[in-house]
Design an enzyme around this catalytic site. Structure first.
Site, short mmCIF file in Angstrom:
data_model
loop_
_atom_site.label_atom_id
_atom_site.label_comp_id
_atom_site.label_asym_id
_atom_site.label_seq_id
_atom_site.Cartn_x
_atom_site.Cartn_y
_atom_site.Cartn_z
N CYS A 156 0.80 -1.24 0.00
CA CYS A 156 0.00 0.00 0.00
C CYS A 156 0.83 1.29 0.00
O CYS A 156 0.51 2.20 -0.76
CB CYS A 156 -0.98 0.04 1.17
SG CYS A 156 -1.23 -1.47 2.04
N ARG A 210 6.74 -11.36 5.55
CA ARG A 210 6.29 -11.30 6.94
C ARG A 210 7.08 -12.31 7.74
O ARG A 210 7.44 -13.37 7.23
CB ARG A 210 4.80 -11.66 7.05
CG ARG A 210 3.89 -10.90 6.12
CD ARG A 210 3.36 -9.62 6.73
NE ARG A 210 2.67 -8.82 5.71
CZ ARG A 210 1.39 -8.94 5.40
NH1 ARG A 210 0.65 -9.80 6.05
NH2 ARG A 210 0.84 -8.20 4.46
N GLN A 267 0.97 -10.97 -3.22
CA GLN A 267 -0.45 -10.67 -3.13
C GLN A 267 -1.02 -10.32 -4.50
O GLN A 267 -0.32 -9.71 -5.30
CB GLN A 267 -0.67 -9.48 -2.19
CG GLN A 267 -0.31 -9.77 -0.75
CD GLN A 267 -0.55 -8.56 0.12
OE1 GLN A 267 -0.14 -7.46 -0.23
NE2 GLN A 267 -1.19 -8.76 1.25
N ASP A 316 -2.62 -7.92 -5.37
CA ASP A 316 -2.96 -6.68 -4.67
C ASP A 316 -3.42 -5.58 -5.63
O ASP A 316 -3.02 -5.56 -6.78
CB ASP A 316 -1.72 -6.19 -3.91
CG ASP A 316 -2.09 -5.48 -2.63
OD1 ASP A 316 -3.30 -5.34 -2.36
OD2 ASP A 316 -1.18 -5.07 -1.89
N HIS A 335 -4.83 -1.21 -5.22
CA HIS A 335 -5.33 -0.09 -4.42
C HIS A 335 -6.10 0.84 -5.32
O HIS A 335 -5.61 1.24 -6.36
CB HIS A 335 -4.17 0.60 -3.71
CG HIS A 335 -3.53 -0.29 -2.69
ND1 HIS A 335 -2.46 -1.09 -2.99
CD2 HIS A 335 -3.88 -0.56 -1.41
CE1 HIS A 335 -2.16 -1.81 -1.92
NE2 HIS A 335 -2.99 -1.52 -0.94
N LYS A 353 -14.57 -3.77 6.10
CA LYS A 353 -13.96 -4.69 5.13
C LYS A 353 -14.86 -5.87 4.82
O LYS A 353 -15.83 -6.13 5.53
CB LYS A 353 -12.63 -5.20 5.67
CG LYS A 353 -12.77 -6.00 6.96
CD LYS A 353 -11.45 -6.63 7.33
CE LYS A 353 -11.59 -7.46 8.58
NZ LYS A 353 -10.41 -8.23 8.90
N HIS A 396 -8.30 -1.15 -0.44
CA HIS A 396 -7.28 -2.20 -0.62
C HIS A 396 -8.05 -3.45 -1.01
O HIS A 396 -9.04 -3.78 -0.37
CB HIS A 396 -6.56 -2.56 0.68
CG HIS A 396 -6.02 -1.43 1.46
ND1 HIS A 396 -4.68 -1.22 1.64
CD2 HIS A 396 -6.63 -0.44 2.15
CE1 HIS A 396 -4.48 -0.17 2.40
NE2 HIS A 396 -5.64 0.33 2.73
ZN LIG Z 1 -3.10 -2.35 0.92
#
Ligand SMILES: [Zn+2]
Ligand SMILES: [Zn+2]
Length: 720
Positions: A400, A429, A447, A449, A451, A534, A580
């Site tokens: 992000c 992580r 991810q 991912d 945004h 979320k 996200h």
């Molecule tokens: Zn994010």
């Protein structure tokens, strides 16, 4: 007078404190007979427990009123069965010392020390089960008795088990004012265990049980302490439920992605590279690439822009985003800059000081260090400027902040919004090594991912867009059994950032979007992040296991932290909202789940190898190569097995490798320009198909990303 409120709201009055069992009996003889325990004001207790004050009481039976299996009943059964198993094992191995035996979600275990080295093996399971069956048949009551802490400790001391003494010590530290035991039968006469309970009324109530497996463990999970043997078992109310469970376990083992991943050579984990770090082999990479291409194509249709960002970022970036130091525990340590590190070494900086300077709490800490005899040790001239923080880099824990910086890199007008940035972004992580598990719990993962930077009035529509993407992808993969959880604020709204009016709208948007999926969804108050509501996705696989995949999150916080803005129609800066979304979580986890979902038999479009051509003999080699070339020209991943083995042997190998289609070709096929088609999982030859039709059919099946055997596939065309 004790007033008992039952689940239906009715109230029963008792002249003196009744036991939970007496409450059950007052409702009906049938209930008294089937009762296993009770919940009294939410707490699970024995039926023999006296209820001294007014309370809400629910009687626990094997099945809930709606026919579903009661988790409370399973808990009681399994905990009780752990006692029975421990007694049985102690009968067979008298020197065994018991450590700790809790119930689990689908089983229970008991950690034991086999002191004389003669450790129980799987060969002993039958004997243990026979002993357990005897104890169950004796139908001995579970009898609780209590002692004041001092007396209880003295008793345990005399018995000489350091493990039980330690368990008792911990119970006392957690606030217990007495210690309790459960005798299986009569206290002082029968087997007993230090135990908080609760239990079913008697051993005869344990319907069906099984000793499952052995594992090694350490006392308190510490490798430096005693090495223990963990004996797993399970218990159910009925034999049918137990058998069903054992079947599902076998099926789960057959589908285990760690086993299949190795067998099908999809991924590798190498000690020298590091635990929890996935090496995608060529075959696994094909699966991942196909998924990424598929998702990528859908993203382009939805107006996303692809971006790439580096795997590290400066510490300042994560201090701004708030990911550091607040989530420090789940991150790899900081990588300090070389010059800083050298300067710190020169000044005799300790590790503790380095960490403080990286965390950004250095001034105070360094001053204290200097005051504390530091000068004698390192000399005044070598003390670093106490206010100087240390720069460093962090392996990216989240994408992000990078995406926020891409958004901030150019001005935006309200007309350009929303800006949707997508990246298959790899993040790192720190997971404890004990938590790591194949592809589903790892230390580095990519991810899916994205945004979305949106105007306030676009939140609802964009959340909806995120979900429609998920719907398309789940449908394509045949994952039709999924539900969503909508995480909302809890009633205490003080900890949330952002305007409550905007929250109301965003929560409503999430609810509305979830409804459009046409799948079950639940609202979970208190499950929102502090920065926004979320939506989480939970997929049920073919054998009924739930997998939590990814999320869509609305975020009012990061745009503030990064001071993001766009120019409104009034030409003034306005704050965007960030969404996200990583609906599949990570490629690693998602592929791991898919391996288990398909039991390694991916649909043709995802499978590393799609067709294997099997010539019957040398004579058909040229025709086989012609077929291979035709398939390759259409982009089909195909090979020819030119080996000298008989075709039956070649078929067996291809079946083990879970190849969706085999094209068997012999001289007669060449003459007629046909292929004999075999499909994965089908014993018999499906039949003949013209050369061109087969090539076109497979290519079409792949292009349309059809599930194996679905209408329109080559396989289904033979069913007509
Ligand atoms: Zn994010
Ligand atoms: Zn117990």
């Amino acid at each position: 007078m004790v007033r008992i409120t039952l689940p239906d709201g009715s109230v029963k009055e008792f002249a003196s404190a009744p036991t939970a069992g007496e409450v059950a009996a007052s409702i009906g003889a049938g209930l008294a007979k089937s009762a296993l325990g009770a919940r009294v004001d939410g707490e699970l207790v024995d039926l023999a427990q006296r209820i001294e004050r007014d309370a809400k009481v629910a009687i626990v039976t094997a099945k809930n009123r709606d026919g579903t299996v009661s988790p409370d009943a399973l808990y009681l059964l399994r905990h009780s069965c752990a006692h029975v198993m421990a007694e049985a094992i102690q009968r067979l191995f008298p020197s065994v010392q018991l450590v700790y035996g809790p119930p689990l979600e689908t089983s229970f275990y008991y950690d034991m020390l086999f002191p004389d080295g003669k450790i129980m093996s799987a060969d002993d399971f039958e004997k243990v089960e026979a002993e357990m069956a005897r104890i169950v048949a004796e139908n001995r009551p579970f009898t609780r008795y209590e002692m004041p802490v001092a007396d209880g400790m003295a008793k345990l001391g005399k018995e000489g088990s350091k493990f039980k003494l330690d368990n008792a010590q911990r119970a006392v530290e957690a606030g217990s004012t007495t210690l309790s035991w459960y005798a299986t039968g009569e206290p002082g006469k029968d087997w007993e265990d230090l135990c908080r309970g609760p239990h079913v009324p008697s051993t005869g109530r344990i319907g069906a049980f099984k000793v499952l497996s052995l594992a090694s463990s350490y006392w308190k999970g510490d490798e430096k302490l005693d090495r223990l043997t963990r004996v797993y078992g399970t218990a159910f109310a009925t034999k049918e439920e137990l058998e069903q469970h054992v079947r599902l376990q076998e099926e789960a083992r057959r589908r285990d992605h760690r086993v299949l991943g190795k067998q099908l050579r999809l991924f590798h984990i190498d000690e020298m590279v590091g635990q929890g770090l996935i090496l995608w082999t060529p075959k696994g990479s094909i699966v991942r690439n196909e998924l990424q291409n598929f998702i990528g194509a859908e993203l382009r249709k939805q107006g996303y822009h692809q971006v790439f960002t580096p795997h590290i970022g400066k510490l300042d970036l994560y201090k701004t985003s708030g990911h550091f130091p607040y989530y420090k525990e789940s991150q790899f340590p900081v990588i300090p800059e070389g010059d800083d590190l050298a300067a710190l070494c020169d000044s005799g900086c300790s590790c503790a000081e380095l960490v403080a300077r990286l965390d950004g709490v250095a001034p105070q800490f360094a001053r204290e260090l200097n005051e504390r005899a530091g000068r004698e040790v390192i000399g005044p001239e070598r003390v670093m400027d106490p206010n100087r923080l240390v720069n460093g880099f962090l392996l990216k824990p989240m994408n992000c902040p990078h995406h926020a910086k891409i958004f901030a890199s150019e001005p935006h007008s309200y007309r350009d919004m929303p800006v949707r940035l997508a990246e298959f972004g790899t993040v790192y992580r720190w997971e404890q090594s004990g938590e790591l598990n194949g592809m589903t719990r790892v230390r580095g993962f990519t991810q899916d991912d994205a945004h979305l930077f949106v105007r306030e009035d676009q939140v609802a529509e964009e959340v909806l867009g995120c979900l429609s993407l998920v719907k398309i992808i789940f449908a394509t993969l045949g994952m039709n059994d999924y539900r969503v959880r909508v995480g909302l604020r809890d009633p205490d709204g003080s900890k949330y950032v952002g305007d409550p009016a905007n929250w109301d709208k965003a929560e409503q948007a999430c609810r509305d979007a979830a409804k459009t999926l046409g799948v079950p969804f639940s609202e979970e108050p208190g499950e929102a992040a502090f920065y926004g509501p979320k939506i989480d996705f939970v997929v049920k696989d073919v054998i009924g296991r739930s997998w939590q995949l990814g999320t869509v999150q609305v975020d009012y916080n990061l745009p503030i932290r990064f001071d993001l803005s766009y120019a409104g129609p009034d030409n003034r800066p306005h704050r965007p909202v960030m969404i996200h979304r990583a609906p599949f979580g990570s490629m690693e986890r998602f592929c791991g789940v898919l391996i288990e979902h398909f039991a390694g038999a991916f649909p043709c479009w995802l499978n590393p190898e799609q067709v294997r051509v099997l010539p019957i003999s040398e004579k058909s080699a040229a025709y086989a190569d012609e077929l291979l070339a035709a398939l390759k020209a259409r982009g089909v991943r195909a090979t020819v097995d030119h080996g000298n083995e008989r075709v039956q042997a070649k078929i067996k190998v291809a079946a083990e490798e879970k190849i969706p289609y085999m094209a068997v070709v012999g001289p007669r096929d060449a003459e007629n320009r046909v292929v004999s088609v075999r499909a994965r999982g089908v014993e018999a030859n499906l039949g003949e198909m013209p050369f061109d039709a087969f090539v076109a059919g497979v290519a079409d099946e792949i292009e349309r990303r059809l599930l194996s055997g679905a209408p329109g596939t080559v396989q289904a065309s033979f069913g007509k």
